[in-house]
Design a protein around this motif. Structure first.
Motif, PDB file in Angstrom:
ATOM      1  N   GLY A  74       0.836  -1.188   0.000  1.00 29.34           N
ATOM      2  CA  GLY A  74       0.000   0.000   0.000  1.00 29.34           C
ATOM      3  C   GLY A  74       0.871   1.238   0.000  1.00 29.34           C
ATOM      4  O   GLY A  74       1.757   1.368   0.837  1.00 29.34           O
ATOM      5  N   THR A  75       0.649   2.101  -0.961  1.00 29.78           N
ATOM      6  CA  THR A  75       1.382   3.362  -0.987  1.00 29.78           C
ATOM      7  C   THR A  75       0.389   4.513  -0.966  1.00 29.78           C
ATOM      8  O   THR A  75      -0.714   4.401  -1.498  1.00 29.78           O
ATOM      9  CB  THR A  75       2.293   3.480  -2.235  1.00 29.78           C
ATOM     10  N   VAL A  76       0.802   5.578  -0.338  1.00 30.81           N
ATOM     11  CA  VAL A  76      -0.074   6.735  -0.268  1.00 30.81           C
ATOM     12  C   VAL A  76      -0.151   7.391  -1.645  1.00 30.81           C
ATOM     13  O   VAL A  76      -1.231   7.598  -2.182  1.00 30.81           O
ATOM     14  CB  VAL A  76       0.395   7.734   0.814  1.00 30.81           C
ATOM     15  N   ILE A  77       1.008   7.676  -2.249  1.00 29.40           N
ATOM     16  CA  ILE A  77       1.047   8.332  -3.556  1.00 29.40           C
ATOM     17  C   ILE A  77       1.910   7.507  -4.499  1.00 29.40           C
ATOM     18  O   ILE A  77       3.058   7.199  -4.195  1.00 29.40           O
ATOM     19  CB  ILE A  77       1.617   9.760  -3.452  1.00 29.40           C
ATOM     20  N   GLU A  78       1.345   7.180  -5.643  1.00 33.00           N
ATOM     21  CA  GLU A  78       2.088   6.479  -6.694  1.00 33.00           C
ATOM     22  C   GLU A  78       2.294   7.425  -7.864  1.00 33.00           C
ATOM     23  O   GLU A  78       1.354   8.085  -8.306  1.00 33.00           O
ATOM     24  CB  GLU A  78       1.304   5.248  -7.152  1.00 33.00           C
ATOM     25  N   LYS A  79       3.511   7.493  -8.357  1.00 37.83           N
ATOM     26  CA  LYS A  79       3.798   8.237  -9.583  1.00 37.83           C
ATOM     27  C   LYS A  79       3.629   7.257 -10.743  1.00 37.83           C
ATOM     28  O   LYS A  79       4.557   6.556 -11.133  1.00 37.83           O
ATOM     29  CB  LYS A  79       5.210   8.817  -9.543  1.00 37.83           C
ATOM     30  N   GLY A  80       2.408   7.193 -11.261  1.00 42.49           N
ATOM     31  CA  GLY A  80       2.050   6.209 -12.270  1.00 42.49           C
ATOM     32  C   GLY A  80       2.895   6.286 -13.523  1.00 42.49           C
ATOM     33  O   GLY A  80       3.164   5.273 -14.164  1.00 42.49           O
ATOM     34  N   GLY A  96       6.585   1.964 -11.648  1.00 46.16           N
ATOM     35  CA  GLY A  96       6.968   0.996 -10.621  1.00 46.16           C
ATOM     36  C   GLY A  96       5.794   0.144 -10.174  1.00 46.16           C
ATOM     37  O   GLY A  96       5.916  -1.070 -10.008  1.00 46.16           O
ATOM     38  N   GLY A  97       4.642   0.771  -9.981  1.00 45.10           N
ATOM     39  CA  GLY A  97       3.445   0.034  -9.589  1.00 45.10           C
ATOM     40  C   GLY A  97       2.983  -0.909 -10.680  1.00 45.10           C
ATOM     41  O   GLY A  97       2.580  -2.048 -10.401  1.00 45.10           O
ATOM     42  N   ASP A  98       3.051  -0.460 -11.924  1.00 47.68           N
ATOM     43  CA  ASP A  98       2.660  -1.320 -13.046  1.00 47.68           C
ATOM     44  C   ASP A  98       3.550  -2.557 -13.102  1.00 47.68           C
ATOM     45  O   ASP A  98       3.065  -3.668 -13.341  1.00 47.68           O
ATOM     46  CB  ASP A  98       2.758  -0.553 -14.370  1.00 47.68           C
ATOM     47  N   ALA A 139       2.295  -6.391 -12.603  1.00 49.16           N
ATOM     48  CA  ALA A 139       2.548  -7.369 -13.669  1.00 49.16           C
ATOM     49  C   ALA A 139       3.186  -8.646 -13.122  1.00 49.16           C
ATOM     50  O   ALA A 139       3.060  -9.713 -13.726  1.00 49.16           O
ATOM     51  CB  ALA A 139       3.435  -6.750 -14.754  1.00 49.16           C
ATOM     52  N   GLN A 140       3.848  -8.533 -11.963  1.00 51.90           N
ATOM     53  CA  GLN A 140       4.447  -9.698 -11.306  1.00 51.90           C
ATOM     54  C   GLN A 140       3.443 -10.437 -10.415  1.00 51.90           C
ATOM     55  O   GLN A 140       3.794 -11.401  -9.738  1.00 51.90           O
ATOM     56  CB  GLN A 140       5.647  -9.267 -10.461  1.00 51.90           C
ATOM     57  N   GLY A 141       2.208  -9.945 -10.399  1.00 48.56           N
ATOM     58  CA  GLY A 141       1.165 -10.588  -9.606  1.00 48.56           C
ATOM     59  C   GLY A 141       1.074 -10.094  -8.178  1.00 48.56           C
ATOM     60  O   GLY A 141       0.388 -10.690  -7.355  1.00 48.56           O
ATOM     61  N   ILE A 142       1.754  -9.000  -7.869  1.00 45.66           N
ATOM     62  CA  ILE A 142       1.727  -8.435  -6.520  1.00 45.66           C
ATOM     63  C   ILE A 142       0.584  -7.428  -6.422  1.00 45.66           C
ATOM     64  O   ILE A 142       0.450  -6.555  -7.283  1.00 45.66           O
ATOM     65  CB  ILE A 142       3.078  -7.770  -6.181  1.00 45.66           C
ATOM     66  N   ARG A 143      -0.213  -7.566  -5.385  1.00 47.20           N
ATOM     67  CA  ARG A 143      -1.300  -6.610  -5.177  1.00 47.20           C
ATOM     68  C   ARG A 143      -0.717  -5.302  -4.660  1.00 47.20           C
ATOM     69  O   ARG A 143      -0.034  -5.276  -3.639  1.00 47.20           O
ATOM     70  CB  ARG A 143      -2.309  -7.172  -4.169  1.00 47.20           C
ATOM     71  N   VAL A 144      -0.981  -4.230  -5.397  1.00 48.85           N
ATOM     72  CA  VAL A 144      -0.527  -2.897  -5.014  1.00 48.85           C
ATOM     73  C   VAL A 144      -1.740  -1.980  -4.996  1.00 48.85           C
ATOM     74  O   VAL A 144      -2.427  -1.841  -6.006  1.00 48.85           O
ATOM     75  CB  VAL A 144       0.536  -2.339  -5.991  1.00 48.85           C
TER      76      VAL A 144
END
Length: 192
Positions: free
Chosen positions: A151-157, A161-163, A167-172
């Motif tokens: 869980g991150t507060v702010i993601e720089k889409g 990095g989140g994508d 893509a590795q199957g990790i819930r973000v």
């Protein structure tokens, strides 16, 4: 999270070099009432996952992690960036390159705080290219614990990095995803 987007637009500042400065409420001066809402939101998102440990990295993640851990009624563990005399015994360690500081740290967690039976939620203030989260994930893997998600507060889409993690199957789960920023105008555009 609408409250977060509003705070970013009203109190955040955009600087050259992909910097979104939110130090007035998130990671230098802390708005505790706001962070309580952040903790509640992460709890809402992950409440059915039997989480028993929250993991973050010093120093900006600690206040966020504490609020999230309070909502889950479980301990917060934070990875240290330097080994100190008061870390006794065996540790998990992995290198992490800091986007903000332009340096590499060996992050450390004592083996007594992460165990194979743990179900871990990783939290942090920002997600850009994902180095901090990848390092924390590696510590969870070393311990044999189960990673529930991040869980991150702010993601720089726009830095993906989140994508990459998804893509590795990790819930973000990110409470606000910034699609673009303009340092000249101060404009911040969020992903829907």
């Amino acid at each position: 999270m609408d409250l977060l987007k509003k705070k970013i637009l009203e109190e955040g500042q955009v600087y050259e070099g992909n910097i979104l400065k939110v130090d007035c409420f998130l990671n230098h001066q802390i708005d505790c009432a706001f962070l309580r809402e952040v903790g509640k939101e992460f709890h809402r998102l992950y409440k059915n996952e039997d989480i028993n440990k929250i993991l973050t990295i010093e120093s900006s993640g600690i206040a966020i992690g504490a609020m999230v851990a309070q909502e889950f009624g479980c301990p917060l563990v934070f990875a240290k960036k330097t080994k100190t005399k008061n870390i006794a015994g065996d540790v998990y360690t992995t290198p992490v390159e800091s986007f903000t500081h332009g340096t590499t740290y060996d992050i450390i967690v004592s083996k007594k705080f992460l165990n194979p039976g743990d179900k871990v939620l990783i939290v942090d203030d920002f997600l850009a290219i994902g180095n901090a989260l990848k390092g924390l994930i590696h510590l969870v893997e070393q311990s044999g614990a189960t990673l529930v998600g991040c869980g991150t507060v702010i993601e720089k889409g726009y830095q993906h990095g989140g994508d990459d993690l998804r893509a590795q199957g990790i819930r973000v789960e990110s409470l606000a995803i910034v699609e673009s920023m303009d340092a000249k105008t101060g404009e911040v555009v969020f992903r829907d």
